[in-house]
Each structure stands twice: as C-alpha cells, then as structure tokens.
Enzyme design. Sequence first.
Site, short mmCIF file in Angstrom:
data_model
loop_
_atom_site.label_atom_id
_atom_site.label_comp_id
_atom_site.label_asym_id
_atom_site.label_seq_id
_atom_site.Cartn_x
_atom_site.Cartn_y
_atom_site.Cartn_z
N SER A 1 34.76 93.43 62.38
CA SER A 1 34.24 94.79 62.36
C SER A 1 33.41 94.96 61.10
CB SER A 1 35.37 95.81 62.39
OG SER A 1 35.83 96.04 61.08
N LYS A 2 32.63 96.04 61.13
CA LYS A 2 31.78 96.30 59.97
C LYS A 2 32.61 96.53 58.72
CE LYS A 2 28.59 98.65 62.96
NZ LYS A 2 28.28 99.95 63.52
N ARG A 3 33.85 97.04 58.95
CA ARG A 3 34.66 97.40 57.79
C ARG A 3 35.54 96.25 57.31
NH1 ARG A 3 36.45 102.85 60.54
NH2 ARG A 3 35.25 101.96 62.23
N PHE B 1 34.66 92.61 56.66
CA PHE B 1 33.83 91.42 56.72
C PHE B 1 33.93 90.51 55.50
CE2 PHE B 1 30.64 93.11 53.96
CZ PHE B 1 30.52 94.45 54.30
#
Length: 509
Positions: free
Chosen positions: A259-261, A263
């Site tokens: 996820s973007k959060r 990484f």
Amino acid sequence: MKNKFNKIIRVRFAPSPTGPLHIGGLRTALYNYIYAKKNNGKFILRIDDTDKKRFIKNSINYLIDSLKWCNINYDEGYGKKGKYKPYIQSKRLKIYKKYINKLIKNKLAYYAFDKKNKLKLYKKKYKNFIYNSLTRKNLNNSLNINNKKLTKLIKKNKYVIRLKTPYNKQITFYDKIYGKITINSNQLDDKIIYRSNKTPTYHFANVIDDHLMNITHVIRGKEWLSSTPLHIIIYNYLNWKIPKFVHLPLLLNNKGKISKRNFNNNNNPIYPIKSKYKNIKIKNSYEELGILPESLINIIALLGWKPKINNEILNINTIIKLFTLKDINKSDVHLNFKKSCWINKKYINNNNKKILILLKKYLIFNKIYHYYNDKLLNTIINLIINRIKLININDIWYNCYYFFIRPKKFYIPLKIKKYIIYNKKKIINLFFKINIFLKKNHNKNKIILLFKKLQNNNNDYYLILKIIRILIIGELKGIYLLDILNILNYKQIIFRINYFKKIIFNYYK
Ligand code: GLU
C-alpha cells in the site's frame, strides 16, 4: 462489443490522488484496459479526489506519467475530452449534492451531529459498536429530532450525512471472481456519505459516478469487496441498475499487503517509474532497476491472472487475446522480483541502444571510454546481451566488466583448487610452455589458435582452459573464452595471464 443488454462495455480506473501509484493500482488499470480492449469497450480514467485531507500534490501527474510509460491509454477521462465530463470528483460536487438531497428527502440518509469523542467512547464501552439501525435511535441525529429543531441545528452545528442502512436485511450480490456474497445489513455501518466540509465520501461519489458514467463493470482491488454491500444499498435506494463487480486478489509484499502507506519495509519494488516531482520520492522503481515497460506489463498481467497456455512471456496483444475474467485467481498474490527479472530478461533482445548509452556513460565517467569505440562496444553488447536481466548499469557491468578492467578478485571453485594443488608441477610446466609460446608469438591470433588447440584436447587441457579463464576474468562465469580473447588486445591477455598466474600459484604454495 455490446453485452447481453446491448450496452457497450465501459470500465473505469478510479484512483485517489493520495500518493504515488503503485503496481497494485497499475494492475487494476491494466486489467480494466485489457478488458475494454478485449471487448471493444471503453476504458475511463476518473480521479477520486474527494478526500482533501489525504490529497498529495503531483500524485495525479505521477499516475499519468506511469500510464504513459506503460502505454496504457485510456479512451475517456481526466485530461481528455468525453461525454461524461468532468472526470475529477472535486469538480462534480453539485452533482453529488443533488443525490444526497434526494436520499435525505426519501429518509434514506440522515444528518448526524455526534461528536467524534463521544463515538470513540461508545466504541470503547460497547464492544463491536456499529452505528446503524440497532443503535442510531440513541444517538445524536436527525432521525430523533423534529424538523424545526433540525433546521436550527444544521445552521449552527457541524454535521455529517449518514446512509440509513436497512434493518435486518440480507444484502446479496455476485462478484465475478469471489462468487455470491451475502451479508446481513445489521453487520453494516451507517457509513458517512457526506462530510462536514460538504464533500461526498468515496462510497457515495463512486456509486453516483459509476452510474452516471454508464460503467458496466467495476474492476477494482479486493480491498473494496467488503464495502460493496454498502454500494449495493445506495444503488437500490436510487433505483439504479447494479454494475457487474470484479474484485482482484490482493498483492502481497514480504511484509503483507502493499500500500501507499506501507512501502518502506519491503524488498520487492512497488513503484513503476522514477518521479519527476520533488514531493514524491520514489526509491527503487521498476524503471530505475532496469525493467522495461513492455516487461512490466507482462509481469503485472500475471499478478492474479493465469493464462491457459504454457507460456508466461506474453506481449500485450497476446494478453488481450487470451484474457478472461474466469482465469483470475481468488488467492492473494505474492510479488516476486526474481520472477520479474526472469521475465524482463526475455525482453532485452532489442535494447542494444539503451545498453550502449548506459555503458558509454559509465565508461566516460570512469575515464576509460577513450580505449574503446561504439563499434567495439556494440560487439561486446551483442556477445553479452542474452545474459542481461535488467537494463541498469550494475547488471550490464556485472556481465561485461572483464572486457574493460582486469579482475580484482578471483573466484576459484573447489574442484579447480584441488586440481591446482594436486597437479601443480604439471600445470606450471604447461604454463611454462604457454609462456614460451606467448613470448615467441606476439600476435593475438596465434594465441587464440593455441587456446583453440587446447580446447580440442581433452582432460587436463580443459581444466587448464578453465584456469586461464579465471586468470583473465577472475571467475568461471562469462561468455565463450575465445570470444573474450577476440576482444581483448594482446597486451591485456599476456598481462592478465602472467600477473595473476603468479598470485594464484603463490597462493597454493
Ligand atoms: N478511489 C478508490 C481507490 O483509491 C477506487 C476504488 C474503486 O475502484 O471503486 O482505489
């Protein structure tokens, strides 16, 4: 192509600009693109930007750059003309307002004034607290207030609008991948569909847009599967036809869902390309690591979809031809960068030019280019190209450094070590002869002829050649020895053999 109901197939990719696009999003875009292409349908790009708090500048630009790099073109949508404009949700607020009002008027949605802290307390006090038909009577919302009071409250207080989920109703829908799904409405939350800042939330806006944009198939990540019953309720409340749902299996990195959060803590790269934007910092993108766009398409297509043929190297046209929703798996997919490299290797063939540019730049930087020229570099590249996995200078250099510099380290396999120890006299003798030969024949072709001869002899000579290979390039890897000798000049060959021979034999004294 039109579906059963004579409707053109329309799919959409609807990312939120809350950070750079990762390959999970890219896969959703790709599957939508493939499905539209396969069915002569339309692929739409819509930007879901109603969450202002999580908005990150330039994420739309990064997204567009990534789609372009992969050659995933959309037919309609953000930045393009189209009948259903605007394709960015922040410009559609009036539209959402209209439908919010409709739901409120029909008592299918309501104003809620509860303070966040209070709700937090409830959640602490009552385990499994859900704001819905079972609890909403005791909470601070318009369902419990008369109209006059309500008008006053709305004027003076912050409020949100919640969807009024039905009491004890089975909500059923069919997902093309996960099959029939049924959930009791008492398990659902009266989700906030309109924020206090007068913007719709994702759940509401996406239903409105999917309907108004005539979307026939909603193809998106599995993380949205659990919200789908809520969306079904909204479709039903507005008396709208429900699109087909296709939820794609989750992509997992070493440490869980990508996820973007999340990484930092994973080894597999998740971002497609480099970033041109200061505020978007990307490390280790597929592009930087040397994955080609056409291989990335192949790599991503296989993240959840398995064609019925026994070949995994597929270009986009073949993928479109073979693609069916039936062949998408339910189970989560683990990223595997090793496999990505293997796939990429199959696409390297025609990239001599890109390799030349990188190699030349590196040689110039290290002040050794002047010994070479493009023609010679091209010959070298042709010799090593099918060993290169990634179009990056590390991998290129790893496969061809021995043409340019003498090895600094040796790797001698055990078998050869033993051979040297037990046959030292014999080998020294042989090398002695070779040396005499080399001294007499200041001519590279003659050296090559000698090695060719050695090669044709069996047994020991074969091992001697291996030792010579180690002397010349430091280890046993690399291309055909005679090809290497053909490129190196006479001096380099003699120097390496004599210089390293001493080191190796001293070592085994
Ligand atoms: N805006 C949602 C996202 O960020 C899209 C989900 C959907 O496709 O419905 O992924």
